[in-house]
Enzyme design. Structure first.
Site, PDB file in Angstrom:
ATOM      1  N   LYS A   1       0.838  -1.203   0.000  1.00 31.59           N
ATOM      2  CA  LYS A   1       0.000   0.000   0.000  1.00 31.59           C
ATOM      3  C   LYS A   1       0.874   1.254   0.000  1.00 31.59           C
ATOM      4  CE  LYS A   1      -1.786  -1.633   3.654  1.00 31.59           C
ATOM      5  NZ  LYS A   1      -2.524  -1.821   4.916  1.00 31.59           N
TER       6      LYS A   1
ATOM      7  N   THR B   1      -6.795   8.939  10.259  1.00 28.66           N
ATOM      8  CA  THR B   1      -6.464   7.714   9.531  1.00 28.66           C
ATOM      9  C   THR B   1      -6.268   6.532  10.488  1.00 28.66           C
ATOM     10  OG1 THR B   1      -4.152   8.386   9.598  1.00 28.66           O
ATOM     11  CG2 THR B   1      -5.382   8.886   7.571  1.00 28.66           C
TER      12      THR B   1
ATOM     13  N   GLY C   1      -6.787   3.212  12.016  1.00 26.32           N
ATOM     14  CA  GLY C   1      -7.497   1.996  11.613  1.00 26.32           C
ATOM     15  C   GLY C   1      -7.660   1.813  10.113  1.00 26.32           C
ATOM     16  N   THR C   2      -6.958   2.597   9.323  1.00 31.82           N
ATOM     17  CA  THR C   2      -7.134   2.452   7.864  1.00 31.82           C
ATOM     18  C   THR C   2      -6.682   1.078   7.373  1.00 31.82           C
ATOM     19  OG1 THR C   2      -5.071   3.659   7.627  1.00 31.82           O
ATOM     20  CG2 THR C   2      -7.070   4.869   7.138  1.00 31.82           C
ATOM     21  N   GLY C   3      -5.570   0.574   7.928  1.00 28.44           N
ATOM     22  CA  GLY C   3      -5.062  -0.732   7.487  1.00 28.44           C
ATOM     23  C   GLY C   3      -6.058  -1.839   7.812  1.00 28.44           C
ATOM     24  N   CYS C   4      -6.604  -1.782   9.017  1.00 26.81           N
ATOM     25  CA  CYS C   4      -7.589  -2.785   9.449  1.00 26.81           C
ATOM     26  C   CYS C   4      -8.815  -2.726   8.544  1.00 26.81           C
ATOM     27  CB  CYS C   4      -8.066  -2.512  10.876  1.00 26.81           C
ATOM     28  SG  CYS C   4      -6.765  -2.268  12.067  1.00 26.81           S
TER      29      CYS C   4
END
Ligand code: PXL
Length: 289
Positions: free
Chosen positions: A182, A217, A219-222
């Site tokens: 990402k 941002t 928790g964006t990965g989760c």
């Protein structure tokens, strides 16, 4: 015996840590599953005391208890996709990897190799990196590292497109079927948030959409990996699922709720309010190497 599964709400399982403030971890995953009509289930790996301002403490759940949660879900419900998040230590990664194999859960396994929280707190001990590389990554249908995580998994620096390709290949060499690195963090060929995809067949493409400048941002990965797992569970091909998951996270970041005093959470309703507005914003570009 599993009961007949209503196709409308397929079962998806998250194996991850918690966020009492609701923006990351298990809580973000379950909201994402719900918003995309997946039936969410969860196995908690650690209770994390945190909010948008940072992580205060981590209380790991005993490994056997994590396995038992996975077993309780898997022996009773027809799990169609799994995503893993925070796994914390080496022994836990091995326990989870074994459970995924024992209960035949790797068909649609999305591994989010969580290492560091937005505020900088470590969510994965250094001693666990090797277990992640050797035990869990090989089971993945897709691994979703950000750039710093890809550097750790590939054991190299990424400063340009060539190195990004080499790192993706090194991650596939561990045994994953596909990887998406990402672009939210550092190196990106353009000003856009550009993700780079590579799979075992050699297919490669980038996915980009406009970058949004915001501190909300958390928790964006989760959220992104949970959305990807849910689109897969609805039967989307991997590339379609990736476009939709990117549109989902773009919507969630662009319509934040303004909550919290630190890195605020994203908006888990935004995508479903208007998917046709967000999906065309994701541009897919095939690459030849
Ligand atoms: O997004 C990484 C992550 C994963 N899991 C938990 C988290 C975070 C980030 O804060 O809190 C529990």
């Amino acid at each position: 015996m599993n009961s007949v599964q209503p196709a409308k709400h397929p079962v998806v399982l998250t194996i991850a840590g918690t966020d009492p403030s609701g923006g990351a971890g298990i809580q973000a995953d379950l909201k994402t599953f719900m918003s995309l009509a997946g039936f969410g289930t969860s196995a908690i790996t650690a209770v994390v005391d945190q909010n948008t301002m940072g992580v205060k403490s981590i209380h790991p759940i005993p490994h056997e208890m994590v396995r038992e949660q996975i077993q309780s879900v898997a022996e009773d419900l027809p799990v169609r996709a799994v995503k893993t998040g925070m796994l914390h230590d080496s022994q836990l990664i091995q326990t989870v990897s074994r459970a995924i194999r024992d209960f035949d859960l790797s068909q649609n396994l999305v591994v989010d190799p969580v290492m560091v929280a937005k505020g900088g707190a470590s969510l994965l001990l250094e001693e666990a990196q090797e277990s992640l590389r050797q035990s869990l990554i090989p089971l993945a249908r897709i691994v979703t590292p950000n750039l710093p995580e890809a550097e750790v998994l590939a054991r190299m620096k990424i400063e340009n497109a060539q190195e990004r390709l080499q790192a993706a290949q090194a991650i596939l060499d561990l045994g994953a079927q596909a990887v998406v690195i990402k672009g939210g963090h550092r190196y990106s060929a353009s000003q856009d948030a550009e993700d780079f995809y590579l799979d075992q067949s050699g297919r490669s493409f980038t996915l980009s959409c406009p970058r949004i400048e915001t501190q909300h941002t958390h928790g964006t990965g989760c959220t992104y990996s949970a959305a990807l797992a849910t689109f897969l569970v609805h039967g989307y091909d991997l590339d379609q699922a990736m476009v939709s998951a990117k549109a989902y996270i773009h919507a969630a970041i662009s319509q934040t709720l303004g909550l919290g005093h630190g890195h605020g959470p994203t908006n888990h309703w935004a995508f479903q309010e208007n998917p046709q507005h967000y999906i065309p914003q994701v541009i897919i570009h095939e690459l030849k190497h």
